[in-house]
Design a protein around this motif. Structure first.
Motif, short mmCIF file in Angstrom:
data_model
loop_
_atom_site.label_atom_id
_atom_site.label_comp_id
_atom_site.label_asym_id
_atom_site.label_seq_id
_atom_site.Cartn_x
_atom_site.Cartn_y
_atom_site.Cartn_z
N ASP A 274 12.94 17.35 -9.06
CA ASP A 274 13.57 18.67 -9.04
C ASP A 274 14.65 18.67 -7.98
O ASP A 274 14.35 18.66 -6.77
N SER A 275 15.91 18.65 -8.41
CA SER A 275 17.01 18.59 -7.45
C SER A 275 17.14 19.86 -6.63
O SER A 275 17.70 19.84 -5.53
N ARG A 276 16.64 20.97 -7.16
CA ARG A 276 16.73 22.22 -6.42
C ARG A 276 15.82 22.21 -5.20
O ARG A 276 16.24 22.59 -4.09
N THR A 277 14.59 21.76 -5.37
CA THR A 277 13.64 21.72 -4.26
C THR A 277 13.55 20.34 -3.62
O THR A 277 12.87 20.17 -2.61
N TYR B 293 0.84 -1.19 0.00
CA TYR B 293 0.00 0.00 0.00
C TYR B 293 0.88 1.24 0.00
O TYR B 293 1.90 1.30 0.71
N LEU B 294 0.48 2.22 -0.81
CA LEU B 294 1.25 3.45 -0.98
C LEU B 294 0.60 4.60 -0.23
O LEU B 294 -0.63 4.77 -0.28
N ILE B 295 1.44 5.39 0.42
CA ILE B 295 0.98 6.53 1.22
C ILE B 295 1.65 7.79 0.69
O ILE B 295 2.87 7.82 0.48
N ALA B 296 0.86 8.83 0.46
CA ALA B 296 1.40 10.11 -0.02
C ALA B 296 2.11 10.83 1.11
O ALA B 296 1.57 10.97 2.21
N MET B 297 3.31 11.32 0.82
CA MET B 297 4.11 12.07 1.79
C MET B 297 4.53 13.40 1.15
O MET B 297 4.39 13.60 -0.06
N PRO B 298 5.03 14.35 1.95
CA PRO B 298 5.42 15.65 1.40
C PRO B 298 6.47 15.52 0.29
O PRO B 298 7.23 14.56 0.24
N GLY B 299 6.47 16.51 -0.60
CA GLY B 299 7.44 16.54 -1.68
C GLY B 299 7.05 15.69 -2.87
O GLY B 299 7.91 15.35 -3.68
N GLY B 300 5.75 15.37 -2.99
CA GLY B 300 5.31 14.57 -4.12
C GLY B 300 5.69 13.11 -4.04
O GLY B 300 5.59 12.39 -5.04
N ARG B 301 6.11 12.66 -2.88
CA ARG B 301 6.56 11.28 -2.72
C ARG B 301 5.40 10.34 -2.40
O ARG B 301 4.48 10.71 -1.68
N LEU B 302 5.50 9.13 -2.92
CA LEU B 302 4.65 8.03 -2.49
C LEU B 302 5.57 7.00 -1.84
O LEU B 302 6.60 6.63 -2.41
N GLN B 303 5.20 6.54 -0.65
CA GLN B 303 6.02 5.60 0.09
C GLN B 303 5.26 4.29 0.28
O GLN B 303 4.06 4.29 0.55
N ALA B 304 5.98 3.17 0.13
CA ALA B 304 5.38 1.84 0.26
C ALA B 304 5.45 1.38 1.71
O ALA B 304 6.55 1.27 2.28
N LEU B 305 4.31 1.12 2.30
CA LEU B 305 4.24 0.67 3.68
C LEU B 305 5.01 -0.64 3.85
O LEU B 305 4.93 -1.53 3.00
#
Length: 282
Positions: free
Chosen positions: A232-235, A163-175
């Motif tokens: 985006d490597s800058r942000t 299951y994927l969870i949205a995190m800050p910075g446009g990331r999706l993390q796999a539980l």
């Protein structure tokens, strides 16, 4: 007494003259005739190459321009468009592991037990519940404390589902806790930890909030079609996009807009056998 004039010895003079040899030409004099030949051969070769290039260029410019756009200009059209002609292939794809590689979390896609189920692992108790139509999990976050997170997407289908969870910075993390989707008889229908016997804390890159479980960077290429990470490597943020959320037709066959244009121009494309169709499409 006057000196008597000596008679001229013609034979001696002739012999002396015969001993005088003509000097051999110097190396400088010889090379001045050879140098033009040394330089002439490369010039002739260059001239021949130039003539061949001009002839080839004339032939290319005289040939007609292609009437179809190059493959590089093709666009992704989606599985629904492909299905309008390839119904049998589409029906086989539906329900496959490719089609279910990644899906929005809904009642029809989530296989795990979210009816207030709990799972204990290394001193952390994770609970799974529902909040209306949302699927929720309460587990340790990047700071090590318990937080509530909404499940955004299912990832995979069998023999396990993540299951994927949205995190800050446009990331999706796999539980890190997955659902064993096998039958109960085969030991499935339960939650399990991906690293059994290991204590994975928030400082570990293998923690579900770490880079090793980042969907954008580690997983998405194989589970979606035409994925662009857009990092985006800058942000240090992602704006990841895809043509289709799952592994559809064009993930293997490439963008289909050119093929679609060709098929529409042919009218009754079923008149052509597979070999003719492929040759014309290319």
């Amino acid at each position: 007494m006057s000196k008597k004039k000596q008679p001229r010895n013609r034979k001696a003079n002739a012999a002396a003259i015969g001993k005088i040899s003509t000097p051999a030409p110097s190396s400088t004099e010889s090379s001045k005739y050879q140098l033009p030949l040394v330089w002439l051969m490369p010039l002739v070769a260059m001239l021949l190459v130039a003539i061949m290039f001009l002839v080839r260029r004339t032939k290319v410019s005289a040939s007609p321009l292609p009437t179809t756009p190059p493959v590089l200009d093709a666009k992704f059209v989606g599985a629904a468009e492909c299905a309008t002609c390839h119904e049998q292939e589409n029906s086989r794809w539906r329900g496959s592991h490719h089609q279910l590689a990644m899906q929005p979390a809904t009642d029809s896609t989530v296989l795990g037990d979210f009816s207030h189920a709990s799972f204990d692992n290394n001193g952390v108790t994770t609970t799974f519940s529902r909040n209306g139509s949302k699927f929720m999990v309460r587990t340790d976050g990047p700071d090590g404390a318990l937080h509530d997170y909404e499940i955004g997407y299912t990832f995979g289908v069998y023999p396990l589902q993540q299951y994927l969870i949205a995190m800050p910075g446009g990331r999706l993390q796999a539980l890190g806790i997955a659902w064993d989707s096998r039958t109960r008889e085969r030991g499935g229908q339960r939650w399990f930890f991906l690293y059994p016997g290991q204590k994975i804390t928030a400082r570990d890159t293998r923690h579900w909030t770490g880079i090793d479980q980042n969907w954008n960077y580690m997983c998405a290429d194989c589970h979606s079609t035409n994925l662009r990470k857009n990092y985006d490597s800058r942000t240090r943020t992602f704006s990841t996009a895809y043509a289709e959320i799952d592994v559809s037709c064009e993930a293997c066959h490439g963008p289909g807009s050119n093929h679609m244009s060709w098929a529409k121009k042919q009218g009754d494309w079923q008149k052509f056998d597979a070999t003719q169709s492929l040759a014309i499409a290319l």
